[in-house]
Scaffold this motif. Structure first.
Motif, short mmCIF file in Angstrom:
data_model
loop_
_atom_site.label_atom_id
_atom_site.label_comp_id
_atom_site.label_asym_id
_atom_site.label_seq_id
_atom_site.Cartn_x
_atom_site.Cartn_y
_atom_site.Cartn_z
N GLY A 42 0.75 -1.33 -0.09
CA GLY A 42 -0.01 0.10 0.02
C GLY A 42 0.77 1.33 -0.06
N GLY A 43 2.19 1.14 0.25
CA GLY A 43 2.94 2.32 0.23
C GLY A 43 3.56 2.71 1.67
N LYS A 44 3.39 2.12 2.55
CA LYS A 44 4.24 2.25 3.89
C LYS A 44 5.57 2.21 3.86
N SER A 45 6.17 1.36 3.28
CA SER A 45 7.74 1.45 3.28
C SER A 45 8.20 2.30 2.42
N THR A 46 7.56 2.54 1.32
CA THR A 46 7.87 3.67 0.22
C THR A 46 7.95 5.06 1.00
N LEU A 47 6.97 5.24 1.96
CA LEU A 47 6.84 6.60 2.71
C LEU A 47 7.93 6.61 3.65
N LEU A 48 8.27 5.65 4.24
CA LEU A 48 9.40 5.55 5.26
C LEU A 48 10.75 5.83 4.61
N ALA A 165 11.50 3.38 12.08
CA ALA A 165 11.69 2.04 12.21
C ALA A 165 10.37 1.30 11.31
N ASP A 166 11.26 0.38 10.57
CA ASP A 166 10.31 -0.20 9.69
C ASP A 166 10.01 -1.87 10.34
N ILE A 196 9.02 7.60 13.97
CA ILE A 196 8.06 7.22 12.93
C ILE A 196 8.37 5.65 12.51
N MET A 197 7.31 4.96 13.06
CA MET A 197 7.38 3.72 12.86
C MET A 197 6.17 3.02 11.75
N VAL A 198 6.95 2.09 11.06
CA VAL A 198 5.71 1.15 10.04
C VAL A 198 5.40 -0.15 10.81
N THR A 199 4.27 -0.48 11.11
CA THR A 199 3.97 -1.68 11.71
C THR A 199 2.72 -2.25 11.16
N HIS A 200 2.55 -3.64 11.02
CA HIS A 200 1.25 -4.29 10.75
C HIS A 200 0.49 -4.63 11.93
N ASP A 201 1.30 -4.48 13.31
CA ASP A 201 0.65 -4.71 14.75
C ASP A 201 -0.31 -3.65 15.14
N SER A 202 -1.49 -3.85 15.23
CA SER A 202 -2.39 -3.11 15.61
C SER A 202 -2.54 -2.93 17.07
#
Length: 227
Positions: A42-48, A165-166, A196-202
């Motif tokens: 969806g673009g998460k890591s790209t934004l980071l 953090a990715d 700023i952190m990317v995570t799939h963990d709700s």
């Protein structure tokens, strides 16, 4: 701190053009803590990567303290990353032949910090994440959680303004996830970082003050009242 305006990122996939980011506008203030979520692709890591100066937008601007990262030369961009931005990744990215202390020291080499000071700062950084007794251990001699603590110490030893953090807990079990998040949250508060952190963990996202959700390259941001 960060001001993103109309940021797009397009990739070629065969004959198709894919919009990883589609007109993202985002402001992140000094000391903010932002979690980025969204489906795979969806673009998460790209934004980071844009925020870290690891990639450049197809169009739009990514300003850090008033400087558009997209317009900097590679040399100047490398300097910004070395001095101002710390990175923590899911896979730790430690050098297997170096000890914990030596891995942390690698972040100070581009800053031309002298050897004695490098050693002292690396040891202090490892102590701050609870690894004072593991300075001479190789990554293979450490648990996954300990390796991620080394990676956090490496990111913070240069005293950056920003910590990116990715999926830093993606390879850890639930108890170790909580330990690492405690470390990251403590460092955020003590250092006054923009985190700023990317995570799939709700479960992690629910505790963050702000959550940005990216779907098909488009972003929405909400405040968490109970964070």
């Amino acid at each position: 701190m960060y001001d993103l305006k109309s940021v797009t990122k397009q990739y070629r996939r065969g004959k198709e053009t894919v919009d990883a980011l589609a007109g993202v506008d985002l402001t992140i203030g000094d000391g903010d803590r932002l979690v980025i979520q969204g489906p795979t692709g969806g673009g998460k890591s790209t934004l980071l990567q844009m925020l870290g100066g690891l990639d450049r937008p197809t169009s739009g601007s990514v300003e850090l303290d008033g400087t558009d990262l997209a317009k900097l030369s590679e040399t100047k961009l490398t300097n910004v990353r070395s001095e101002n931005i710390g990175f923590v990744f899911q896979s730790f990215n430690l050098i297997p032949t170096l000890t914990a202390q030596e891995n942390v020291e690698t972040a100070l080499v581009p800053l031309k910090v002298k050897v004695k000071e490098r050693r002292e700062r690396a040891a202090a950084a490892l102590e701050s994440v609870g690894l004072a007794e593991r300075l001479g251990h190789l990554p293979a001699e450490l648990s996954g959680g300990q390796q991620q603590r080394v990676a956090i110490a490496r990111a913070l030893v240069k005293q950056p303004k920003v910590l990116l953090a990715d999926e830093p807990t993606g390879n850890l079990d639930e108890s170790m996830r909580d330990e690492i998040m405690d470390v990251l949250e403590t460092m955020w508060k003590e250092y006054g970082l923009t985190f700023i952190m990317v995570t799939h963990d709700s479960a992690i996202a629910k505790k963050a003050p702000r959550v940005a959700t990216i779907r098909k390259g488009r972003i929405t941001v909400k405040e968490n009242a109970n964070s």
